[in-house]
Every structure is written in C-alpha cells, then in structure tokens.
Design an enzyme around this catalytic site. Structure first.
Site, PDB file in Angstrom:
ATOM      1  N   GLY A 136     -15.000  -2.703  -7.427  1.00  0.00           N
ATOM      2  CA  GLY A 136     -15.143  -4.108  -7.787  1.00  0.00           C
ATOM      3  C   GLY A 136     -14.038  -4.638  -8.668  1.00  0.00           C
ATOM      4  N   ARG A 228      -4.604   4.692 -13.058  1.00  0.00           N
ATOM      5  CA  ARG A 228      -5.321   5.959 -12.914  1.00  0.00           C
ATOM      6  C   ARG A 228      -4.717   6.755 -11.755  1.00  0.00           C
ATOM      7  NH1 ARG A 228     -11.733   5.042 -13.266  1.00  0.00           N
ATOM      8  NH2 ARG A 228     -11.477   4.359 -11.105  1.00  0.00           N
ATOM      9  N   ARG A 235     -15.983   9.438  -2.943  1.00  0.00           N
ATOM     10  CA  ARG A 235     -17.176   9.786  -3.716  1.00  0.00           C
ATOM     11  C   ARG A 235     -18.319  10.170  -2.782  1.00  0.00           C
ATOM     12  NH1 ARG A 235     -16.349   5.948  -8.198  1.00  0.00           N
ATOM     13  NH2 ARG A 235     -14.166   5.315  -8.075  1.00  0.00           N
ATOM     14  N   ASP A 305     -22.397   7.249  -6.877  1.00  0.00           N
ATOM     15  CA  ASP A 305     -21.107   6.591  -6.655  1.00  0.00           C
ATOM     16  C   ASP A 305     -20.071   7.021  -7.685  1.00  0.00           C
ATOM     17  OD1 ASP A 305     -23.142   4.832  -8.098  1.00  0.00           O
ATOM     18  OD2 ASP A 305     -21.272   3.913  -8.773  1.00  0.00           O
TER      19      ASP A 305
END
Length: 388
Positions: A136, A228, A235, A305
């Site tokens: 998101g 990152r 996942r 998740d």
C-alpha cells in the site's frame, strides 16, 4: 531509544577504510548504476491498470505496474548503511550523498532497467482473513545483480499510493522509518535472517497527518522514504490471495517461479517439488523464529502477509526486544489478546504455515497433501521440543 540510535549511527558511520581493490570495484557515479533489464519478475502477470493509485480489487496478477509518487520539498539523506551500499549494491558510500542517489531513494529517479511495481497479496490478520492487502505504500524498483552474482530487489517504502493503499496515503514518517532502519540493521548484525535497509531520506516540507497515540489528536509529521533490500518480497499471503480469489493457474506459475529462482535445492522437475519447497519454506521460517527466541526479539505483527517465503524477518512495525526476560511480552499496543506475544511466536509461525498449506491445496496432488501433513506433524513436535 537514544542509546539504540547511538549504536545504530556508529554502525552506519563506520570509518574503517575499504581496500584499494574493493574501492576499484565500486560505482562512484550513481548514474552508472543499472538494474537488470528486464527483471526476472517481469515473467509473472503484472496488472497495468491506468488508475494506478486508486484502490481496486486486482485480479489474475502478482504485481501492479505503479510509478512512484516522489517526496516533494527539500530532501535530506538521514543515514545510509555502508555495508548495504558496498556489499549488496556495489556503490561507493560517498555516492549516498549525491543528489541522484537521494532522488532515487525519494522516488524521483528510476535507474536504467527499472520496472516499478507493487506486490499483490492478502493475509490473515490476528487470525482473521483480511482479503486483499498488498504493497500500500511500497514500490519494488527492479532487480540488481551485484558483483558476487547475487540478485537483490530494491524497494522503496513510503513512496506513494498504489492500488493496495486502501485508506492509507502511501506515506511513511521519519519516526517509523528510523525504527525500520534500526531494526533491520540490528537484526542483520545479530545474525537474524532479515531484509536490510540501505538508506533513509526525509523531506523538510512534505508533511502528512498521523495520530501517533490513536487518541484522535493527529498532527503533521515529516514524510520519509526507506530504501529496503531483499532477494525477493514474496510472502505467504502472496499465495493466499490467489487461493481465495480462485486463481490456481497464477498460483502454480508463481510457485514454480519462486522455486526456480530462490530454491535451488528443490528439484523443479519432480512431482514432489511443492512438498520439497514447503519443507524448505517451513524450516527457514522456524529457523528464523528460533533466532528471535534466542535473542529476545518480538516481531509484534505476525500476520501471514508479514511472513516471507524466504524465511526473512520482514515489515518492522511495533517490534521490540526484551530487556529482562518476560515470556508474555507484547510490543504491539493493538494486540489486546497477546496473540503475538514473545512466547507464542513459534506456534504462530506454525499456524501461519498451516494456512499456507491450505492455500496451496489447488496445486497439490493427493500424495503431496499427505506428505505435507506428515511434515506438519513433525514440525509441530520440533517446535514443542526444540524451540518452546
């Protein structure tokens, strides 16, 4: 917090000189840094909805093609990880201070070969199915093959709205972004399998509203973006959404892709490949949680998740470390029932893996199902005898 940040900055500002041979192999102009073109994940179904930043129920896709929404205003590099830059990205640490690199982290500059996407996934949150979730406020920018031959995917967190933003604004604030940097760097250096953080950029003028204490008293905070790094961002929920939406063909494609690129010890031609793969996913995640228990780390939000198929600690939110042993420690103020307490983490990982098996049912043969059931029974004994 001040002590932790002091340790953190010491790690980041390590002045140990690099050898001449190491320096010679590092890129000193970020405009020369390129991503793999095309990235491997371009083999998977990518939704190209033109209304990329409007929440929508995405179908028959693993990703959505979504451009970043850059930070605005005066930008500053807060910090960068020397080790991540040199060992993962082959970049001279001095490059982190360049305008081009800062623009890259802020979402303004996409290197050659880049393909900006957001990942689609679902998940069980606090034991209940939450339907479509997805990235998101994050964008995977591409795939980088470094000088060691390793594949890494740079991802920006806080880089704008996506089809998965729901009611969010697609942004992260400096406060939570610093926590992400601290946690991923600390866990990496403690030997915990984890995603890593490469750099953090903040804007002076770009502000967002946040209710820090959930008291109804929101205030403006500076927006920030974290770079990152992980080999991949898949996942358990990446497969669960495909199961819930009845998309077995996409699930099989994704499973075979993940096996091919990230699980070299699995025989991709075998009829038992999904059994072998599940066993590896399970053991990687149980090994990960065993390191957590040994070091007093509590993740805080072990929804499906937030569990990587690669067995990496991912998505640092309301995490915490135990200062003095207390098995019922809960760092997440919203976890009223203590579902994700320190002592419950191994069992929760196993519960999540059982939900993962449930999601894989459409691509498993009857023989596969029985073999995985036997593996689960063995793993439950392992958790009880070796971890708890």
């Amino acid at each position: 917090m001040k002590r932790a940040f002091s340790v953190f900055t010491t790690l980041l500002h390590d002045h140990t000189p690099l050898s001449a041979s190491s320096m010679a192999n590092l890129i000193n102009d970020f405009k020369e840094w390129k991503l793999k073109d095309p990235p491997n994940y371009s083999e998977l179904p990518i939704d190209a909805n033109p209304e990329y930043n409007v929440p929508v129920a995405v179908k028959n896709a693993v990703f959505s093609k979504v451009p970043t929404e850059p930070l605005t205003g005066k930008l500053h590099l807060v910090c960068a990880s020397k080790e991540a830059l040199t060992d993962i990205l082959d970049i001279d640490p001095k490059v982190a201070e360049s305008e081009t690199f800062i623009d890259f982290v802020a979402g303004k500059y996409l290197p050659k070969g880049g393909l900006s996407v957001s990942h689609r996934y679902g998940g069980y949150q606090f034991g209940f199915w939450a339907d479509q979730l997805g990235d998101g406020r994050a964008h995977i920018l591409g795939e980088y093959i470094n000088s060691k031959g390793e594949s890494w995917q740079p991802q920006l967190k806080g880089s704008g709205e996506t089809p998965y933003s729901r009611f969010g604004d697609g942004r992260a604030v400096l406060r939570s972004s610093i926590r992400e940097m601290i946690a991923s760097e600390a866990c990496h250096h403690l030997g915990i399998p984890t995603t890593q953080a490469g750099a953090l950029v903040v804007s002076d003028e770009h502000k967002v509203w946040r209710d820090k204490t959930y008291s109804g008293r929101a205030r403006q905070e500076r927006a920030a973006v974290v770079l990152r790094l992980a080999p991949a961002w898949y996942r358990l929920g990446s497969f669960e959404i495909l199961y819930k939406r009845n998309e077995p063909d996409v699930m099989r494609m994704l499973a075979d892709f993940v096996i091919k690129h990230y699980f070299p010890d699995v025989d991709s031609k075998s009829d038992d490949r999904y059994v072998q793969w599940f066993s590896e996913v399970a053991h990687k995640n149980l090994d990960m949680v065993a390191t957590w228990q040994g070091l007093g780390f509590t993740h805080g939000v072990l929804n499906t998740d937030n569990i990587s198929v690669l067995g990496l600690t991912i998505d640092y939110g309301p995490y915490g470390f135990i200062d003095h042993y207390y098995e019922h420690y809960v760092p997440n103020s919203s976890d009223d029932m203590g579902r994700y307490a320190f002592n419950k983490q191994p069992d929760i990982i196993l519960w999540n893996l059982e939900k993962f098996v449930e999601a894989l049912q459409p691509i498993l043969s009857e023989s596969n199902k029985q073999k995985i059931k036997d593996i689960i029974a063995t793993l439950r004994g392992y958790v009880q005898d070796k971890i708890l």
